[in-house]
Motif scaffolding. Structure first.
Motif, short mmCIF file in Angstrom:
data_model
loop_
_atom_site.label_atom_id
_atom_site.label_comp_id
_atom_site.label_asym_id
_atom_site.label_seq_id
_atom_site.Cartn_x
_atom_site.Cartn_y
_atom_site.Cartn_z
N ALA A 50 49.26 41.27 37.76
CA ALA A 50 48.04 40.76 37.13
C ALA A 50 47.18 40.01 38.15
N THR A 51 47.83 39.21 38.98
CA THR A 51 47.08 38.44 39.97
C THR A 51 46.40 39.37 40.97
N ALA A 52 47.13 40.40 41.42
CA ALA A 52 46.55 41.32 42.38
C ALA A 52 45.32 42.00 41.79
N GLU A 53 45.37 42.32 40.50
CA GLU A 53 44.22 43.00 39.88
C GLU A 53 43.06 42.05 39.68
N ALA A 54 43.37 40.81 39.28
CA ALA A 54 42.30 39.86 38.99
C ALA A 54 41.62 39.35 40.27
N HIS A 55 42.34 39.35 41.38
CA HIS A 55 41.82 38.73 42.60
C HIS A 55 41.49 39.74 43.69
N GLY A 56 41.21 40.97 43.29
CA GLY A 56 40.94 42.02 44.29
C GLY A 56 39.89 41.61 45.32
N VAL A 67 50.71 34.98 49.21
CA VAL A 67 49.28 34.85 48.91
C VAL A 67 49.04 35.03 47.40
N LEU A 68 49.75 35.96 46.78
CA LEU A 68 49.61 36.14 45.34
C LEU A 68 50.06 34.89 44.59
N ALA A 69 51.16 34.29 45.05
CA ALA A 69 51.64 33.07 44.39
C ALA A 69 50.59 31.97 44.50
N GLU A 70 49.96 31.89 45.68
CA GLU A 70 48.92 30.89 45.90
C GLU A 70 47.71 31.17 45.00
N LEU A 71 47.31 32.43 44.95
CA LEU A 71 46.14 32.80 44.16
C LEU A 71 46.35 32.58 42.67
N ALA A 72 47.59 32.78 42.22
CA ALA A 72 47.88 32.63 40.80
C ALA A 72 47.57 31.22 40.31
N GLN A 73 47.58 30.27 41.24
CA GLN A 73 47.32 28.88 40.86
C GLN A 73 45.83 28.57 40.75
N HIS A 74 45.00 29.52 41.20
CA HIS A 74 43.57 29.21 41.23
C HIS A 74 42.79 30.14 40.31
N ASP A 75 41.69 29.63 39.84
CA ASP A 75 40.78 30.39 39.01
C ASP A 75 40.22 31.57 39.82
N ALA A 76 40.21 32.74 39.20
CA ALA A 76 39.78 33.94 39.93
C ALA A 76 38.38 33.79 40.50
N SER A 77 37.49 33.15 39.75
CA SER A 77 36.09 33.13 40.16
C SER A 77 35.80 32.08 41.22
N THR A 78 36.62 31.06 41.28
CA THR A 78 36.26 29.96 42.18
C THR A 78 37.39 29.63 43.14
N VAL A 79 37.49 30.42 44.19
CA VAL A 79 38.39 30.02 45.24
C VAL A 79 37.55 29.19 46.21
N VAL A 80 37.52 27.91 45.92
CA VAL A 80 36.65 27.01 46.68
C VAL A 80 37.27 26.73 48.05
N GLN A 81 36.46 26.08 48.85
CA GLN A 81 36.86 25.81 50.23
C GLN A 81 38.28 25.28 50.36
N ARG A 82 38.61 24.32 49.53
CA ARG A 82 39.90 23.67 49.69
C ARG A 82 41.05 24.64 49.41
N GLN A 131 40.39 40.92 49.30
CA GLN A 131 39.61 41.65 50.29
C GLN A 131 38.97 40.70 51.30
N ALA A 132 38.43 39.60 50.77
CA ALA A 132 37.83 38.61 51.67
C ALA A 132 38.87 38.02 52.62
N LEU A 133 40.12 37.99 52.16
CA LEU A 133 41.19 37.46 53.00
C LEU A 133 41.75 38.54 53.93
N GLY A 134 41.13 39.70 53.92
CA GLY A 134 41.56 40.78 54.81
C GLY A 134 42.74 41.57 54.27
N MET A 135 42.99 41.45 52.95
CA MET A 135 44.16 42.12 52.38
C MET A 135 43.76 43.12 51.32
N GLU A 136 44.56 44.16 51.18
CA GLU A 136 44.39 45.06 50.06
C GLU A 136 45.76 45.24 49.42
N VAL A 137 45.86 44.79 48.17
CA VAL A 137 47.12 44.91 47.43
C VAL A 137 46.78 45.54 46.09
#
Ligand SMILES: [Zn+2]
Length: 486
Positions: free
Chosen positions: A361-367, A406-421, A371-377
């Motif tokens: 689910a995370t991989a699909e939501a955070h495509g 990276v997926l574990a990290e992304l799962a903690q954040h809102d898909a739309s707002t991966v802010v600077q921090r 991509q911005a992180l240089g990854m394709e999953v």
């Protein structure tokens, strides 16, 4: 602390308890003298000069290095237009400037002097005038944050080496073991440090140094590079220090040993050979040149964790994973800042792994973010994910392990707002995976390449978690350990 040109003497019950001599009008030296008197010499030794203009706001003073942080916020001083203030905007700005180099609950130390158009600050909001209100608090916040960030960004090994060389030149009896080379070392070390890290005010202006590591990024060794490849890159790294086009030596300041013509053994630099790493006689040109490297010449790896190096002052110990992690982290941040997307490298054979429903689910939501992180999953089957591309910098690492974290990290954040921090946290996780692991045997060439990169990488004195990446042990300290010279 704001008036070093005024002498102070404090009497208590007829006894002189404190005396601070006038140190001359506000300047780097005068301020350092006064801060040393009031806060102790350690404050000055463990802090760097702050000097920064941002629009109409001028910020000066000294910011403590992360190592100097304290458990309580009792060494944090801010002055606005000459008056001591306590201000949330200034405190927050300072704190956020340390975000990337100081973690946990440690409190940074600093003495900051903000000069601003009096029309842009209301000084009458508090009866004792200890509080102020800025007309545009964002403007002041940014100025202070950038001032401290810039001051802390420059790697400090070269400045430390220069200071030690100056000290040694002043007191010849403290010179390192090879007294014959000490004066030679002292002389070239200064222009180098001035070129890289000083400006007229002694501040650290990061923008002026861009040329120093721009070529370095290309020469960066892959995280787990093949020895042959890395030997080449080590040579490249050495050349960067010698004659990279991006490095502009001030005409009069070229240290003799850096000038190719004056170098009797050019092969020693361009083609590292075993001979290059045998201890040279103390007074050969090679020795003089190597001692200019602020972090020294690698001599050994200890228990697969530390690099031991020898420099002009004595011995340097480097935490190799922590140091490399920071270098990779800074490269990733630069890549994102430069292109909004980390350069990606497709995998010839996608790496697949059995994934949890959350990971899919995370991989699909955070495509897009991936991509911005240089990854394709992407899903390979309902319960399998395929890693099809990874950041080029991390191409040699374990793609599956990287994707999982990276997926574990992304799962903690809102898909739309991966802010600077959050972004920096993810990049730090990626850097940890890309950095050389404990117990990996490094060749001397690889170790030297790492040391040279540390010398030119911003914030490389701390790892991503705010811990130091290297420690210096001087000959004096070593001699004391062995009770020599008593
Ligand atoms: Zn790590």
């Amino acid at each position: 602390m704001r008036w070093p040109d005024v002498g102070f003497a404090i009497w208590h019950e007829g006894k002189l308890v404190e005396q601070w001599r006038a140190a001359g009008s506000m300047s780097d030296e005068a301020l350092a003298r006064r801060l040393g008197d009031v806060l102790g010499d350690a404050f000055v030794q463990n802090s760097v000069t702050v000097e920064h203009w941002s629009g109409a706001v001028h910020v000066t003073g000294r910011a403590g290095i992360p190592d100097a942080a304290r458990s309580r916020p009792d060494h944090q001083f801010c002055y606005v237009n000459g008056r001591f203030v306590r201000d949330k905007v200034l405190t927050h700005a300072s704190r956020s400037a340390y975000e990337d180099v100081l973690h946990g609950h440690k409190q940074p130390v600093y003495a900051l002097y903000v000069e601003i158009d009096p029309a842009r600050v209301d000084v009458n909001v508090h009866p004792t005038k200890i509080e102020v209100r800025f007309r545009d608090s964002r403007e002041v916040h940014q100025a202070v944050r950038h001032a401290i960030e810039n001051a802390l960004a420059a790697p400090r090994a070269a400045a430390a080496a220069a200071a030690a060389a100056e000290e040694a030149a002043r007191t010849p009896e403290l010179a390192p073991a090879a007294p014959a080379t000490a004066p030679k070392v002292a002389a070239p070390a200064w222009p180098q440090a001035r070129m890289s890290f000083g400006d007229e005010q002694g501040g650290h202006k990061v923008s002026n140094m861009a040329g120093l590591w721009a070529p370095m990024r290309e020469a960066a060794p892959a995280p787990v590079a093949l020895p042959a490849q890395t030997a080449m890159q080590a040579a490249g790294a050495a050349e960067v220090a010698v004659d990279t086009p991006g490095v502009q030596w001030p005409a009069g300041d070229v240290p003799a040993s850096y000038a190719p013509a004056a170098q009797p053994q050019p092969a020693a630099v361009s083609e590292p050979s075993p001979a290059n790493f045998t201890p040279p006689a103390a007074d050969t040109p090679a020795a003089a040149e190597e001692t200019i490297w602020p972090l020294g010449r690698a001599v050994a790896q200890i228990h697969g964790v530390y690099i031991l190096a020898e420099n002009a002052q004595g011995m340097v110990v480097v935490d190799m994973h922590a140091a490399h992690e920071r270098i990779v982290y800074e490269q990733l941040k630069n890549a994102v800042n430069a292109a909004e997307q980390i350069p990606s490298q497709p995998l010839l054979i996608p790496a697949t792994f059995a994934a949890t429903p959350e990971e899919v689910a995370t991989a699909e939501a955070h495509g897009d973010t991936l991509q911005a992180l240089g990854m394709e999953v992407s899903p390979f089957s309902p319960k399998t994910l395929a890693v099809r591309a990874v950041p080029a910098t991390l191409a040699q690492g374990d793609a599956v392990e990287l994707a999982r974290s990276v997926l574990a990290e992304l799962a903690q954040h809102d898909a739309s707002t991966v802010v600077q921090r959050a972004r920096n946290e993810i990049l730090a996780t990626m850097a940890c995976h890309g950095a050389v692991r404990a117990n990996r045997r490094l060749t001397l060439d690889e170790m030297n390449a790492l040391l040279r990169q540390m010398e030119v990488t911003e914030r490389s004195d701390q790892c991503n978690h705010g811990r130091p990446t290297w420690r210096q042990m001087s000959m004096k300290e070593l001699d004391a350990l062995f009770l020599r010279g008593r």
